[in-house]
Design a protein around this motif. Sequence first.
Motif, PDB file in Angstrom:
ATOM      1  N   ALA A 170     -11.623  27.078  -4.364  1.00 48.53           N
ATOM      2  CA  ALA A 170     -10.526  27.796  -3.721  1.00 48.53           C
ATOM      3  C   ALA A 170      -9.298  26.895  -3.613  1.00 48.53           C
ATOM      4  O   ALA A 170      -9.407  25.675  -3.545  1.00 48.53           O
ATOM      5  CB  ALA A 170     -10.964  28.275  -2.341  1.00 48.53           C
ATOM      6  N   LEU A 179     -10.232  32.703   5.441  1.00 48.82           N
ATOM      7  CA  LEU A 179     -10.042  33.700   4.385  1.00 48.82           C
ATOM      8  C   LEU A 179     -11.058  34.826   4.473  1.00 48.82           C
ATOM      9  O   LEU A 179     -11.007  35.773   3.695  1.00 48.82           O
ATOM     10  CB  LEU A 179     -10.141  33.036   3.009  1.00 48.82           C
ATOM     11  N   GLY A 236     -14.371  36.507  -6.684  1.00 51.32           N
ATOM     12  CA  GLY A 236     -13.462  36.469  -5.543  1.00 51.32           C
ATOM     13  C   GLY A 236     -13.697  37.634  -4.618  1.00 51.32           C
ATOM     14  O   GLY A 236     -14.714  38.337  -4.705  1.00 51.32           O
ATOM     15  N   VAL A 248      -8.613  36.516  -2.651  1.00 50.16           N
ATOM     16  CA  VAL A 248      -9.021  35.252  -3.261  1.00 50.16           C
ATOM     17  C   VAL A 248      -9.576  35.537  -4.644  1.00 50.16           C
ATOM     18  O   VAL A 248     -10.428  36.424  -4.810  1.00 50.16           O
ATOM     19  CB  VAL A 248     -10.081  34.529  -2.403  1.00 50.16           C
ATOM     20  N   SER A 256      -7.696  29.150  -9.686  1.00 52.19           N
ATOM     21  CA  SER A 256      -7.917  29.917  -8.459  1.00 52.19           C
ATOM     22  C   SER A 256      -6.583  30.218  -7.803  1.00 52.19           C
ATOM     23  O   SER A 256      -5.580  29.524  -8.008  1.00 52.19           O
ATOM     24  CB  SER A 256      -8.821  29.155  -7.491  1.00 52.19           C
ATOM     25  N   SER A 308      -5.031  32.320  -3.992  1.00 50.50           N
ATOM     26  CA  SER A 308      -5.286  33.075  -2.765  1.00 50.50           C
ATOM     27  C   SER A 308      -3.960  33.535  -2.184  1.00 50.50           C
ATOM     28  O   SER A 308      -2.957  32.807  -2.224  1.00 50.50           O
ATOM     29  CB  SER A 308      -6.049  32.232  -1.737  1.00 50.50           C
TER      30      SER A 308
END
Length: 689
Positions: A63, A78, A535, A570, A582, A584
């Motif tokens: 992440a 998250l 995710g 995410v 990645s 987010s």
Amino acid sequence: MGSALVAGWTEAFPQSTQMTADKDSVETQILDEVVFTGNSATRRMGNVQLGAESLEMRSLEKAPVLFGEVDIIKSITLLPGVRQESEGSGGYMVRGGTASQNLVQLDGATFYNPSHVMGIFSTFNEDALAGATLYKGLMPSCYGGATSSVLDIQLAPGNMEQWHASGTIGVLAAKLNASGPIVKEKLSLAVSARRSYVDLFLKMVPQYRSTVMHFYDINAKLRYHPRQEDYIDVSCSISHDNMGISDIMWMDWGNIAGSLKWTSYRGDRWKFMTTGSWTSYSGDMWMDIMGDHQRMNEYIHTAALNERAIYGIADSHELEAGFRTELFRVKSGEWVVNSTREKDIRSGWGNDLWLNYTGDFSERFSLQTGIRLNLFSALKGHSFTQSEDYYNPGLQQGKNGIDKTYVNFEPRLSMKLEVAEHHNLKAGVTASSQNLHAIRTSSNSFPFDRFAITSRRVKPETSWQYSIGYAGMNGTGMWEWSAEGYYKSMENVYDYRSGVTIFTDINLENLILGGKGRSYGMELMVRKNSGRLTGWLSYTLSKTQTKIDGINDNRWYDASNDRRHDLNAVAMFDLTDRWSLSASFLYASGQALSVPDAKYQLSGATIYYYARRNSYRTPSTHRLDISANYRHSGKRFTYEWNIGIYNLYNHYNPYMIYFENCPDNESGTRAVQYSMYGIVPSVSYTLKF
């Protein structure tokens, strides 16, 4: 294979069971079991406990992270129902609770304010961790002392066969980690250390040479495996922060904690876990400006003994009983203002008994139920409160002993009904109590929040939470989805009286009022578990309010930790065997804020008058983070690069908002927003061997 999965297996069975004469066959069974159950959708669906989240360190490493540091506290924010206090803050809030209403334990030892650099990092170095489980309100009977959530973190034990080591260099800190046997298959050691070096860069700039800003943490775990049925773990963790400007201001804080745990198996059905733990949290702050010297320090000292006995009645039925006894000594504040010295120290003794049952009554229905009995005694006398060298007019002294004892019954219940294949309903109720209360003037956690312990005047905080949820997945477990709703009522919630601050009175009981609170909400989540792209997307809608006689005209008002909307997305993509990407995105409603309705001058100082509590909102928080990871595995060495950008589109989110006189209008007042940072690039390099 994730380290959390391996640790989860070795926690259930001693490592020597993996080293039998028929070694190959045993290892094959372990690999099959870990891969199949692990932290998979199947396991989450099968868990009777509602609101429990198992955290796998391998997934967290992918992440996006701040300054190249994987952070378990930042990662759980998250998840649905879990929110960061504010941009850059180290505290997290769960289902309408404050950060101080969370119990955070590392191998059985409790941590308070577990953050570095005022919240930029948590005190938990991910290189030292095996995994963690978060209980969002509905918790098994073996946990107590918190009304919001429990975060149970485990340190990774050392490797019993061979030594491994790794080192990481990042933008702000460097880390070292080593793990291996002292005596093969009998005694192992794992140790990790991390230190920031911001202060080294500051010394290169002339105007900042007197500025101090650094932290360090050390974690160590010794595992002794004397025979097949027993193993003993000794864990120790130290974290410390220093911030200051030479001869003007200084502050430092940190935790020192340790535990000794003996796990023993007797026959095929009995398991015993005995844990002794202790924690010392302390903070010290002083300022010396224009001849005015002020100093404040505080501490929390605890020592506990915990015993759990688990009996397997049958393959799908389990009974657990246990007790916990814990001593508290809390200094809520000690002041030295020029020649005036005051302090307030309180002590308490907590005792808990619990009984818990878990069982499957059919292929479709499972149940976990139990009860916890909490007894907390406020202690009095010179041995348990303050020394005679200081004066506190609000504290009554007398003979040593018990001043007052509170008794709370805490029933726990979770149920799971499989309504169709890969679809189930869960419901539960939990009562919990808490005897250590953090009293703060803002919605963020700071190292110098004052702590009140349950006493004759301060009652235990209690809560009841009711939850219901639905979860489903497709046949392969690639996709899963869930929806949960909850309602929580709280009693003896404390807040500051109007017009006072933490420095108004050394006796904290004179500054606070108690009342009740309520929180309710809904959590939605969709997760993709396998494939090159994994995710989740989560959304939380919630409301938290407080009602305290003497505040806000005795009417309900939004709590400082109330956040109406919270959205998290995410995504993690395996580009190749070596490269992974990645991203987010998060969005959260602004926090409740009290705004002055009037102001007046007193001795040349501006005094603001607040008619209503938390009647306004700060701007909303949102940001996008991205990162790329490169991993190269060789025969002897493995190295990794992490490149990330925090807050990609450079949006300045509010960290703190304060009010000041408007320079263009003497009678006016303006709000000033303080933000921690905008866009932050980072890079880190890790070498493992």
